[in-house]
Design an enzyme around this catalytic site. Structure first.
Site: not given
Length: 160
Positions: A74-76, A112-113, A127
């Site tokens: 739901l992020s733009h 969020m980014e 990793d």
């Protein structure tokens, strides 16, 4: 408290930001990677079999900022204007703190980014070092700072 990612019937929606004015948005997030001090010493000295761990993690974090809408439903989709990754290391404790800063001139924030960027950079460190240290952990993924938009500036308090 209201959650704006749901409509009146409780269905998930992408928040409508079309009525907002674009402003400069900045967010900084962090993630902490913990490993054996010897593993961190090898990483910093370039003695890993996989190459420049922090260089690759930096690129992975920057790429992740741009891919956030593909991972967080739901992020733009945003036009990212700046993404940077910095690392703080504590050799005695065996920790790497990843710090991601993202900037955009947009209608919605870039928290969020920044969080995705920090998390993916931390996962990349994991990793690339997991062969040398099976006990590596990633923790404390957190927003440190945000500014821009209607809600203004927010900064995490020390120790929070």
């Amino acid at each position: 408290m209201s959650f704006n990612h749901f409509d009146d019937q409780g269905r998930a929606i992408m928040v409508d930001v079309s009525g907002k004015q674009p402003t400069l948005r900045t967010a900084t997030a962090a993630a902490t990677v913990s490993m054996q001090p010897d593993t961190l010493a090898d990483l910093l000295a370039g003695r890993t079999t996989k190459g420049d761990v922090l260089g690759v993690a930096r690129i992975a974090g920057i790429a992740a900022a741009k891919k956030t809408p593909e991972l967080i439903p739901l992020s733009h989709p945003l036009a990212i204007h700046h993404a940077a990754i910095d690392f703080d290391t504590d050799q005695a404790c065996g920790t790497v703190t990843v710090r991601a800063t993202v900037r955009a001139f947009e209608r919605t924030g870039v928290e969020m980014e920044a969080m995705t960027s920090a998390a993916v950079a931390a996962l990349t460190i994991y990793d690339m070092c997991k062969g040398a240290d099976k006990g590596i952990t990633i923790g404390q993924i957190r927003l440190l700072f945000k500014e821009g938009g209607k809600s203004g500036t927010w900064q995490r308090e020390e120790g929070q």
